[in-house]
Motif scaffolding. Structure first.
Motif, PDB file in Angstrom:
ATOM      1  N   PRO A 153     -31.917 119.802 -15.018  1.00  0.00           N
ATOM      2  CA  PRO A 153     -33.218 120.004 -15.661  1.00  0.00           C
ATOM      3  C   PRO A 153     -33.855 121.344 -15.331  1.00  0.00           C
ATOM      4  CG  PRO A 153     -33.430 118.077 -14.206  1.00  0.00           C
ATOM      5  CD  PRO A 153     -32.074 118.478 -14.089  1.00  0.00           C
ATOM      6  N   ARG A 154     -33.408 121.783 -14.435  1.00  0.00           N
ATOM      7  CA  ARG A 154     -33.872 123.328 -13.926  1.00  0.00           C
ATOM      8  C   ARG A 154     -33.020 124.504 -14.346  1.00  0.00           C
ATOM      9  NH1 ARG A 154     -35.095 122.911  -7.155  1.00  0.00           N
ATOM     10  NH2 ARG A 154     -36.665 121.290  -7.434  1.00  0.00           N
ATOM     11  N   THR A 155     -31.932 124.148 -14.368  1.00  0.00           N
ATOM     12  CA  THR A 155     -31.142 125.158 -15.040  1.00  0.00           C
ATOM     13  C   THR A 155     -30.768 124.983 -16.432  1.00  0.00           C
ATOM     14  OG1 THR A 155     -29.117 124.507 -14.108  1.00  0.00           O
ATOM     15  CG2 THR A 155     -30.305 126.032 -12.682  1.00  0.00           C
ATOM     16  N   GLY A 156     -30.475 123.942 -16.793  1.00  0.00           N
ATOM     17  CA  GLY A 156     -29.892 123.747 -18.318  1.00  0.00           C
ATOM     18  C   GLY A 156     -28.423 123.500 -17.894  1.00  0.00           C
ATOM     19  N   GLU A 157     -27.889 123.709 -17.013  1.00  0.00           N
ATOM     20  CA  GLU A 157     -26.245 123.910 -16.772  1.00  0.00           C
ATOM     21  C   GLU A 157     -25.669 122.477 -16.928  1.00  0.00           C
ATOM     22  OE1 GLU A 157     -23.411 124.423 -13.007  1.00  0.00           O
ATOM     23  OE2 GLU A 157     -25.329 125.370 -13.038  1.00  0.00           O
ATOM     24  N   ALA A 158     -24.749 122.504 -17.793  1.00  0.00           N
ATOM     25  CA  ALA A 158     -23.972 121.031 -17.935  1.00  0.00           C
ATOM     26  C   ALA A 158     -23.322 120.539 -16.531  1.00  0.00           C
ATOM     27  CB  ALA A 158     -22.819 121.321 -18.837  1.00  0.00           C
ATOM     28  N   VAL A 159     -23.589 119.385 -16.418  1.00  0.00           N
ATOM     29  CA  VAL A 159     -23.138 118.763 -15.178  1.00  0.00           C
ATOM     30  C   VAL A 159     -22.273 117.567 -15.460  1.00  0.00           C
ATOM     31  CG1 VAL A 159     -23.929 117.817 -12.931  1.00  0.00           C
ATOM     32  CG2 VAL A 159     -25.177 119.416 -13.956  1.00  0.00           C
ATOM     33  N   SER A 160     -21.468 117.208 -15.045  1.00  0.00           N
ATOM     34  CA  SER A 160     -20.563 115.957 -15.308  1.00  0.00           C
ATOM     35  C   SER A 160     -21.242 114.798 -14.443  1.00  0.00           C
ATOM     36  CB  SER A 160     -18.895 116.048 -14.896  1.00  0.00           C
ATOM     37  OG  SER A 160     -18.838 116.299 -13.692  1.00  0.00           O
ATOM     38  N   VAL A 161     -21.524 113.654 -15.026  1.00  0.00           N
ATOM     39  CA  VAL A 161     -22.038 112.432 -14.440  1.00  0.00           C
ATOM     40  C   VAL A 161     -20.917 111.459 -14.446  1.00  0.00           C
ATOM     41  CG1 VAL A 161     -23.859 110.568 -14.463  1.00  0.00           C
ATOM     42  CG2 VAL A 161     -24.192 113.123 -15.187  1.00  0.00           C
ATOM     43  N   GLU A 162     -20.505 110.804 -13.205  1.00  0.00           N
ATOM     44  CA  GLU A 162     -19.406 109.864 -13.114  1.00  0.00           C
ATOM     45  C   GLU A 162     -19.919 108.336 -13.789  1.00  0.00           C
ATOM     46  OE1 GLU A 162     -17.899 109.602  -9.173  1.00  0.00           O
ATOM     47  OE2 GLU A 162     -17.512 111.927  -9.040  1.00  0.00           O
ATOM     48  N   GLU A 163     -18.799 107.749 -14.046  1.00  0.00           N
ATOM     49  CA  GLU A 163     -19.060 106.417 -14.607  1.00  0.00           C
ATOM     50  C   GLU A 163     -19.970 105.564 -13.215  1.00  0.00           C
ATOM     51  OE1 GLU A 163     -15.950 103.197 -14.277  1.00  0.00           O
ATOM     52  OE2 GLU A 163     -15.901 103.751 -16.096  1.00  0.00           O
ATOM     53  N   LYS A 164     -20.781 104.896 -13.651  1.00  0.00           N
ATOM     54  CA  LYS A 164     -21.235 104.075 -12.602  1.00  0.00           C
ATOM     55  C   LYS A 164     -21.699 102.638 -13.188  1.00  0.00           C
ATOM     56  CE  LYS A 164     -25.512 106.660 -13.388  1.00  0.00           C
ATOM     57  NZ  LYS A 164     -26.461 107.683 -12.733  1.00  0.00           N
ATOM     58  N   HIS A 165     -22.113 101.644 -12.298  1.00  0.00           N
ATOM     59  CA  HIS A 165     -22.492 100.220 -12.510  1.00  0.00           C
ATOM     60  C   HIS A 165     -23.906 100.280 -11.973  1.00  0.00           C
ATOM     61  CE1 HIS A 165     -18.075  99.924 -12.592  1.00  0.00           C
ATOM     62  NE2 HIS A 165     -18.451  98.887 -13.521  1.00  0.00           N
ATOM     63  N   VAL A 166     -24.984  99.776 -13.060  1.00  0.00           N
ATOM     64  CA  VAL A 166     -26.269  99.618 -12.466  1.00  0.00           C
ATOM     65  C   VAL A 166     -26.810  98.223 -12.709  1.00  0.00           C
ATOM     66  CG1 VAL A 166     -26.774 102.208 -12.969  1.00  0.00           C
ATOM     67  CG2 VAL A 166     -26.978 100.382 -14.596  1.00  0.00           C
ATOM     68  N   PRO A 167     -27.434  97.856 -11.696  1.00  0.00           N
ATOM     69  CA  PRO A 167     -28.139  96.442 -12.069  1.00  0.00           C
ATOM     70  C   PRO A 167     -29.289  96.439 -13.126  1.00  0.00           C
ATOM     71  CG  PRO A 167     -29.332  97.533 -10.096  1.00  0.00           C
ATOM     72  CD  PRO A 167     -28.096  98.493 -10.533  1.00  0.00           C
ATOM     73  N   PHE A 168     -29.353  95.326 -13.719  1.00  0.00           N
ATOM     74  CA  PHE A 168     -30.047  95.083 -14.999  1.00  0.00           C
ATOM     75  C   PHE A 168     -30.597  93.653 -14.769  1.00  0.00           C
ATOM     76  CE2 PHE A 168     -30.546  93.524 -19.346  1.00  0.00           C
ATOM     77  CZ  PHE A 168     -31.414  94.583 -19.777  1.00  0.00           C
ATOM     78  N   PHE A 169     -32.149  93.406 -15.143  1.00  0.00           N
ATOM     79  CA  PHE A 169     -32.853  92.302 -15.036  1.00  0.00           C
ATOM     80  C   PHE A 169     -33.312  92.081 -16.451  1.00  0.00           C
ATOM     81  CE2 PHE A 169     -36.915  90.046 -14.566  1.00  0.00           C
ATOM     82  CZ  PHE A 169     -36.561  88.941 -13.988  1.00  0.00           C
ATOM     83  N   LYS A 170     -33.128  91.078 -16.838  1.00  0.00           N
ATOM     84  CA  LYS A 170     -33.712  90.430 -18.125  1.00  0.00           C
ATOM     85  C   LYS A 170     -34.709  89.067 -17.834  1.00  0.00           C
ATOM     86  CE  LYS A 170     -33.276  88.959 -22.839  1.00  0.00           C
ATOM     87  NZ  LYS A 170     -32.406  88.662 -23.813  1.00  0.00           N
ATOM     88  N   ALA A 171     -36.155  89.493 -18.105  1.00  0.00           N
ATOM     89  CA  ALA A 171     -37.176  88.275 -17.678  1.00  0.00           C
ATOM     90  C   ALA A 171     -36.869  87.257 -18.757  1.00  0.00           C
ATOM     91  CB  ALA A 171     -38.462  88.869 -18.021  1.00  0.00           C
ATOM     92  N   GLY A 172     -36.869  86.054 -17.904  1.00  0.00           N
ATOM     93  CA  GLY A 172     -36.702  84.815 -18.733  1.00  0.00           C
ATOM     94  C   GLY A 172     -38.073  84.515 -19.706  1.00  0.00           C
ATOM     95  N   LYS A 173     -37.858  83.410 -20.561  1.00  0.00           N
ATOM     96  CA  LYS A 173     -38.957  83.137 -21.567  1.00  0.00           C
ATOM     97  C   LYS A 173     -40.346  82.764 -20.746  1.00  0.00           C
ATOM     98  CE  LYS A 173     -40.102  80.576 -25.608  1.00  0.00           C
ATOM     99  NZ  LYS A 173     -41.321  80.475 -25.470  1.00  0.00           N
ATOM    100  N   LEU A 174     -40.171  81.969 -19.578  1.00  0.00           N
ATOM    101  CA  LEU A 174     -41.329  81.347 -19.129  1.00  0.00           C
ATOM    102  C   LEU A 174     -42.203  82.480 -18.225  1.00  0.00           C
ATOM    103  CD1 LEU A 174     -42.808  78.980 -17.975  1.00  0.00           C
ATOM    104  CD2 LEU A 174     -41.221  78.862 -15.958  1.00  0.00           C
TER     105      LEU A 174
END
Length: 92
Positions: A64-85
């Motif tokens: 974001p500072r320089t606008g230079e292209a950077v490669s971002v590696e594959e990653k796994h992220v936690p995800f939460f989905k709230a229940g109906k209750l």
């Protein structure tokens, strides 16, 4: 609420249990959730929500500072989905 607050509240609501036992119980539950997610399993707590792991593919991002292209590696992220209750209680 942080972990120590949860332990304190559960210990107050269950005076027949020692606080160290409540800490072990909470720790065991959290550890099991973490281990299941590390294996790539989905963890569902009925009425509360579901934890899962999502895979994010490798991509080309931008500094974001320089606008230079950077490669971002594959990653796994936690995800939460709230229940109906949980959603219903939050929105009522």
């Amino acid at each position: 609420m942080i972990r120590s607050e949860l332990v304190q509240k559960l210990a107050e609501e269950n005076p027949h249990l020692y606080q160290r036992d409540v800490e072990r119980i909470v720790g065991a539950i959290f550890d099991e959730i973490i281990e299941a997610m590390a294996r790539g399993d989905r963890v569902e707590l009925r009425g509360f929500g579901a934890f899962s792991v999502k895979k994010r593919d490798a991509r080309v991002g931008r500094n974001p500072r320089t606008g230079e292209a950077v490669s971002v590696e594959e990653k796994h992220v936690p995800f939460f989905k709230a229940g109906k209750l949980l959603r219903d209680r939050l929105n009522s």
